[in-house]
Design an enzyme around this catalytic site. Structure first.
Site, PDB file in Angstrom:
ATOM      1  N   CYS A 126      -4.257  13.852  12.767  1.00 34.67           N
ATOM      2  CA  CYS A 126      -4.228  12.428  12.472  1.00 34.67           C
ATOM      3  C   CYS A 126      -4.292  11.693  13.796  1.00 34.67           C
ATOM      4  O   CYS A 126      -3.725  12.146  14.785  1.00 34.67           O
ATOM      5  CB  CYS A 126      -2.938  12.098  11.742  1.00 34.67           C
ATOM      6  SG  CYS A 126      -2.642  10.343  11.633  1.00 34.67           S
ATOM      7  N   ASP A 130       6.909  19.946   7.923  1.00 30.44           N
ATOM      8  CA  ASP A 130       8.034  20.884   7.854  1.00 30.44           C
ATOM      9  C   ASP A 130       9.226  20.338   7.048  1.00 30.44           C
ATOM     10  O   ASP A 130       9.874  21.079   6.303  1.00 30.44           O
ATOM     11  CB  ASP A 130       8.478  21.292   9.274  1.00 30.44           C
ATOM     12  CG  ASP A 130       8.776  20.091  10.166  1.00 30.44           C
ATOM     13  OD1 ASP A 130       8.086  19.067  10.023  1.00 30.44           O
ATOM     14  OD2 ASP A 130       9.695  20.177  10.993  1.00 30.44           O
ATOM     15  N   LYS A 171       0.838  -1.206   0.000  1.00 30.34           N
ATOM     16  CA  LYS A 171       0.000   0.000   0.000  1.00 30.34           C
ATOM     17  C   LYS A 171       0.875   1.258   0.000  1.00 30.34           C
ATOM     18  O   LYS A 171       0.693   2.153  -0.818  1.00 30.34           O
ATOM     19  CB  LYS A 171      -0.893   0.002   1.241  1.00 30.34           C
ATOM     20  CG  LYS A 171      -1.581   1.329   1.502  1.00 30.34           C
ATOM     21  CD  LYS A 171      -2.414   1.317   2.755  1.00 30.34           C
ATOM     22  CE  LYS A 171      -1.679   1.640   4.022  1.00 30.34           C
ATOM     23  NZ  LYS A 171      -1.339   3.059   4.243  1.00 30.34           N
ATOM     24  N   ASN A 172       1.839   1.311   0.913  1.00 31.34           N
ATOM     25  CA  ASN A 172       2.628   2.538   1.057  1.00 31.34           C
ATOM     26  C   ASN A 172       3.522   2.794  -0.153  1.00 31.34           C
ATOM     27  O   ASN A 172       3.828   3.942  -0.458  1.00 31.34           O
ATOM     28  CB  ASN A 172       3.460   2.505   2.343  1.00 31.34           C
ATOM     29  CG  ASN A 172       2.594   2.728   3.570  1.00 31.34           C
ATOM     30  OD1 ASN A 172       1.412   3.069   3.449  1.00 31.34           O
ATOM     31  ND2 ASN A 172       3.158   2.526   4.753  1.00 31.34           N
ATOM     32  N   ASP A 204       4.719   0.436  12.103  1.00 34.67           N
ATOM     33  CA  ASP A 204       3.464  -0.101  11.570  1.00 34.67           C
ATOM     34  C   ASP A 204       3.217  -1.556  11.979  1.00 34.67           C
ATOM     35  O   ASP A 204       2.181  -2.125  11.639  1.00 34.67           O
ATOM     36  CB  ASP A 204       3.442   0.016  10.028  1.00 34.67           C
ATOM     37  CG  ASP A 204       3.218   1.449   9.578  1.00 34.67           C
ATOM     38  OD1 ASP A 204       2.926   2.313  10.423  1.00 34.67           O
ATOM     39  OD2 ASP A 204       3.339   1.711   8.359  1.00 34.67           O
ATOM     40  N   ILE A 222       8.514   6.564  16.818  1.00 30.02           N
ATOM     41  CA  ILE A 222       8.241   7.280  15.571  1.00 30.02           C
ATOM     42  C   ILE A 222       7.046   8.225  15.714  1.00 30.02           C
ATOM     43  O   ILE A 222       7.087   9.367  15.286  1.00 30.02           O
ATOM     44  CB  ILE A 222       7.977   6.294  14.395  1.00 30.02           C
ATOM     45  CG1 ILE A 222       9.105   5.269  14.280  1.00 30.02           C
ATOM     46  CG2 ILE A 222       7.794   7.048  13.078  1.00 30.02           C
ATOM     47  CD1 ILE A 222      10.449   5.798  13.874  1.00 30.02           C
ATOM     48  N   ARG A 239      -8.646   0.193   4.672  1.00 26.34           N
ATOM     49  CA  ARG A 239      -7.658   1.103   4.086  1.00 26.34           C
ATOM     50  C   ARG A 239      -6.371   0.340   3.757  1.00 26.34           C
ATOM     51  O   ARG A 239      -5.650   0.742   2.848  1.00 26.34           O
ATOM     52  CB  ARG A 239      -7.325   2.226   5.077  1.00 26.34           C
ATOM     53  CG  ARG A 239      -8.446   3.216   5.303  1.00 26.34           C
ATOM     54  CD  ARG A 239      -7.963   4.347   6.181  1.00 26.34           C
ATOM     55  NE  ARG A 239      -6.640   4.763   5.758  1.00 26.34           N
ATOM     56  CZ  ARG A 239      -5.713   5.262   6.563  1.00 26.34           C
ATOM     57  NH1 ARG A 239      -5.958   5.430   7.836  1.00 26.34           N
ATOM     58  NH2 ARG A 239      -4.527   5.602   6.094  1.00 26.34           N
ATOM     59  N   ARG A 296       2.037  14.764  13.031  1.00 23.62           N
ATOM     60  CA  ARG A 296       2.543  14.531  11.677  1.00 23.62           C
ATOM     61  C   ARG A 296       2.612  15.794  10.809  1.00 23.62           C
ATOM     62  O   ARG A 296       1.910  15.926   9.811  1.00 23.62           O
ATOM     63  CB  ARG A 296       1.715  13.444  10.985  1.00 23.62           C
ATOM     64  CG  ARG A 296       1.702  12.162  11.773  1.00 23.62           C
ATOM     65  CD  ARG A 296       0.850  11.106  11.126  1.00 23.62           C
ATOM     66  NE  ARG A 296       1.587  10.299  10.190  1.00 23.62           N
ATOM     67  CZ  ARG A 296       1.073   9.261   9.556  1.00 23.62           C
ATOM     68  NH1 ARG A 296      -0.172   8.918   9.753  1.00 23.62           N
ATOM     69  NH2 ARG A 296       1.784   8.558   8.715  1.00 23.62           N
TER      70      ARG A 296
HETATM   71  C1  UD1 Z   1       5.031   6.641   6.292  1.00 24.30           C
HETATM   72  C2  UD1 Z   1       4.027   5.514   6.146  1.00 24.30           C
HETATM   73  C3  UD1 Z   1       3.443   5.142   7.500  1.00 24.30           C
HETATM   74  C4  UD1 Z   1       4.560   4.805   8.479  1.00 24.30           C
HETATM   75  C5  UD1 Z   1       5.582   5.934   8.521  1.00 24.30           C
HETATM   76  C6  UD1 Z   1       6.798   5.610   9.381  1.00 24.30           C
HETATM   77  C7  UD1 Z   1       3.145   5.932   3.925  1.00 24.30           C
HETATM   78  C8  UD1 Z   1       1.983   6.313   3.091  1.00 24.30           C
HETATM   79  N1  UD1 Z   1       2.976   5.960   5.238  1.00 24.30           N
HETATM   80  O1  UD1 Z   1       4.307   7.754   6.801  1.00 24.30           O
HETATM   81  O2  UD1 Z   1       2.592   4.001   7.327  1.00 24.30           O
HETATM   82  O3  UD1 Z   1       4.015   4.635   9.761  1.00 24.30           O
HETATM   83  O4  UD1 Z   1       6.064   6.225   7.197  1.00 24.30           O
HETATM   84  O5  UD1 Z   1       7.401   4.437   8.949  1.00 24.30           O
HETATM   85  O6  UD1 Z   1       4.182   5.562   3.425  1.00 24.30           O
HETATM   86  N2  UD1 Z   1       7.587  14.248  10.627  1.00 24.30           N
HETATM   87  C9  UD1 Z   1       7.847  15.563  10.926  1.00 24.30           C
HETATM   88  N3  UD1 Z   1       7.889  16.467   9.894  1.00 24.30           N
HETATM   89  C10 UD1 Z   1       7.716  16.109   8.591  1.00 24.30           C
HETATM   90  C11 UD1 Z   1       7.463  14.751   8.287  1.00 24.30           C
HETATM   91  C12 UD1 Z   1       7.393  13.829   9.331  1.00 24.30           C
HETATM   92  O7  UD1 Z   1       8.018  15.918  12.086  1.00 24.30           O
HETATM   93  O8  UD1 Z   1       7.775  16.973   7.703  1.00 24.30           O
HETATM   94  C13 UD1 Z   1       7.502  13.261  11.732  1.00 24.30           C
HETATM   95  C14 UD1 Z   1       6.098  12.679  11.856  1.00 24.30           C
HETATM   96  O9  UD1 Z   1       5.286  13.515  12.647  1.00 24.30           O
HETATM   97  C15 UD1 Z   1       6.361  11.347  12.514  1.00 24.30           C
HETATM   98  C16 UD1 Z   1       7.728  10.946  11.938  1.00 24.30           C
HETATM   99  O10 UD1 Z   1       8.313  12.139  11.442  1.00 24.30           O
HETATM  100  O11 UD1 Z   1       6.441  11.476  13.890  1.00 24.30           O
HETATM  101  C17 UD1 Z   1       7.648   9.886  10.853  1.00 24.30           C
HETATM  102  O12 UD1 Z   1       6.978  10.408   9.750  1.00 24.30           O
HETATM  103  P1  UD1 Z   1       7.272   9.952   8.243  1.00 24.30           P
HETATM  104  O13 UD1 Z   1       8.459   9.073   8.194  1.00 24.30           O
HETATM  105  O14 UD1 Z   1       7.266  11.178   7.395  1.00 24.30           O
HETATM  106  O15 UD1 Z   1       5.987   9.088   7.958  1.00 24.30           O
HETATM  107  P2  UD1 Z   1       4.955   9.222   6.769  1.00 24.30           P
HETATM  108  O16 UD1 Z   1       5.683   9.400   5.482  1.00 24.30           O
HETATM  109  O17 UD1 Z   1       3.875  10.165   7.122  1.00 24.30           O
END
Ligand code: UD1
Length: 422
Positions: free
Chosen positions: A118, A126, A22-23, A308, A330, A400, A123
């Site tokens: 969320c 930035d 999915k991801n 996950d 995370i 989902r 999440r």
């Molecule tokens: C992706 C996965 C999700 C998985 C996660 C971590 C998809 C569609 N989803 O989510 O299933 O749980 O990776 O393996 O692929 N963060 C910030 N600022 C940012 C971006 C992220 O602070 O700009 C923080 C988030 O709040 C979170 C952490 O970084 O605490 C991890 O986020 P990220 O790795 O970006 O996860 P996603 O891409 O949203």
């Protein structure tokens, strides 16, 4: 809303096919926006999140069609006549923000709603924004929408992520394929879904080195062309179904699985006393004797233990011998399954990002509520070995990320049925 009824029973046996990730699909689909030529994905999973991404891409003017039972997606972004990713679609799924990088690179401008709150934490975006700004984008937040433009086009840059965010790596990687010059991304995420995206982009003509390591180098090209790409196996669905025989006993082969996708997770299963064996067609998992042993787990970016799979691992630990400590590093607020598991008799204490689970001999069925995607499947796994009947409500979360869950687990001997909302 549909609910799922599970009656706890004994050992499982058989084979279970693992779907495409999915991801991975949720970042491969927006990659179609980078080219005027068609992109075809094979091994796509049939899930409601994929439908949401289809809806979003269609709203931008892309054409997406499902072929062969929905497992093949043919996409064309020849005509992109809208550059606004609307809040009504984006709020349903955070991964909608992955259209930002490709649209900016292809069109030079994009307006994308912030995803909003969320269930599993704040999440923010930035890191996506800083990375795209380093490539020359100007981004402003107005009325809940990110307004991004790159009047002089995107230009390659050295970017260091302060955290190896999966989404930020994907957005920056996609944008950099069409930027002028070289981009070097330091502290990039190393998840298999990033490697899969880089493979697909390379098949489209992008020049990328180092995907799967923390340093990715991208040489921008003028244009990308069409391609056909097979979506990588879903390592989270794989890990989830590996836990089914671990929790219920028995022996199950997960077809399409491989250790490299779930290395850290397999180490924990081994510590807990579960046998995992690589076969020609997948991974065979067995629990043949006694209770599993309690193990401690800390979630980390890949190649560490995936966040996950934390909820599902907690379901296993609920009936382990001894006490286990699960640390969630995370996401904040990702223990919402704990109170639901406690309704089934689990002994869990949560303090901040740490959950301490003292194993009990057996859980007991109860009505429970699915709170997010992975939490909902953890309740189903726990219920499969519990005494009596469990009703899992609000299962739309489950749809989902897991296709035909009741059919797949039912084929292994689990007593599980869906009750459709009338
Ligand atoms: C992706 C996965 C999700 C998985 C996660 C971590 C998809 C569609 N989803 O989510 O299933 O749980 O990776 O393996 O692929 N963060 C910030 N600022 C940012 C971006 C992220 O602070 O700009 C923080 C988030 O709040 C979170 C952490 O970084 O605490 C991890 O986020 P990220 O790795 O970006 O996860 P996603 O891409 O949203």
């Amino acid at each position: 809303m549909d609910s799922i009824i599970v009656r706890g029973n004994g050992p499982l046996s058989g084979q279970i096919p693992i779907a495409g990730a999915k991801n991975a699909c949720l970042t491969l689909m927006p990659a179609t926006l980078l080219s005027e030529e068609p992109l075809t994905l094979t091994n796509a999973p049939r899930l409601s999140d994929i439908k949401t991404m289809t809806e979003l891409l269609s709203s931008l003017g892309a054409e997406v069609s499902d072929l062969q039972d929905g497992k093949v997606q043919a996409m064309s972004s020849h005509n992109i006549d809208n550059h606004i990713a609307d809040y009504d679609i984006v709020r349903k799924m955070r991964a909608s923000n992955l259209v930002l990088g490709p649209m900016l690179a292809r069109l030079g401008h994009a307006v994308v709603s912030l995803p909003g709150g969320c269930a599993i934490g704040a999440r923010p975006m930035d890191l996506h924004i800083h990375g795209l700004e380093a490539l020359g984008a100007e981004i402003e937040l107005k009325e809940g929408y990110l307004h991004a433009k790159a009047p002089g086009g995107l230009k390659g840059a050295e970017i260091t992520l302060s955290f190896a965010s999966v989404g930020a790596t994907e957005n920056i990687l996609m944008a950099a394929t069409l930027a002028k010059g070289t981009t070097v991304l330091h502290n990039a995420a190393r998840e298999p879904e990033i490697v899969d995206l880089a493979k697909c982009l390379s098949a489209m003509g992008a020049q990328i080195e180092g995907a799967g390591t923390s340093r990715i180098e991208i040489q921008g090209v003028d244009r990308l062309h069409g391609a056909t790409h097979q979506v990588v196996t879903d390592r989270i669905e794989l890990g989830t179904y590996m836990l089914a025989p671990a929790i219920c006993g028995g022996e199950v082969e997960c077809l399409g699985g491989s250790i490299e996708l779930v290395g850290a997770f397999c180490e924990k299963l081994d510590e807990a006393g579960i046998q995992v064996e690589e076969t020609k067609t997948g991974l065979k998992v067995a629990r043949k004797n006694g209770r599993v042993k309690a193990v401690n787990v800390t979630t980390e970016p890949f190649p560490g233990f995936p966040t996950d799979l934390q909820a599902q691992m907690m379901a296993l630990m609920c009936t382990a011998e001894g006490t286990s400590v699960l640390e969630e590093k995370i996401f904040e607020n990702r223990f919402m399954h704990a109170p639901e598991l406690m309704r089934m008799g689990a002994e869990i204490e949560v303090h901040g990002g740490t959950a301490t689970v003292t194993g009990v001999e057996r859980l007991k069925g109860a009505p429970v509520m699915a709170t997010d995607l992975r939490a909902s499947v953890s309740l189903i796994l726990a219920a499969m070995a519990a005494e009596g009947e469990t009703v899992v409500n609000r299962v739309y979360h489950l749809d989902r990320g897991y296709e035909r869950v009741e059919e797949k687990l039912g084929n292994l001997g689990a007593h599980i049925e869906r009750v459709k909302e009338t």
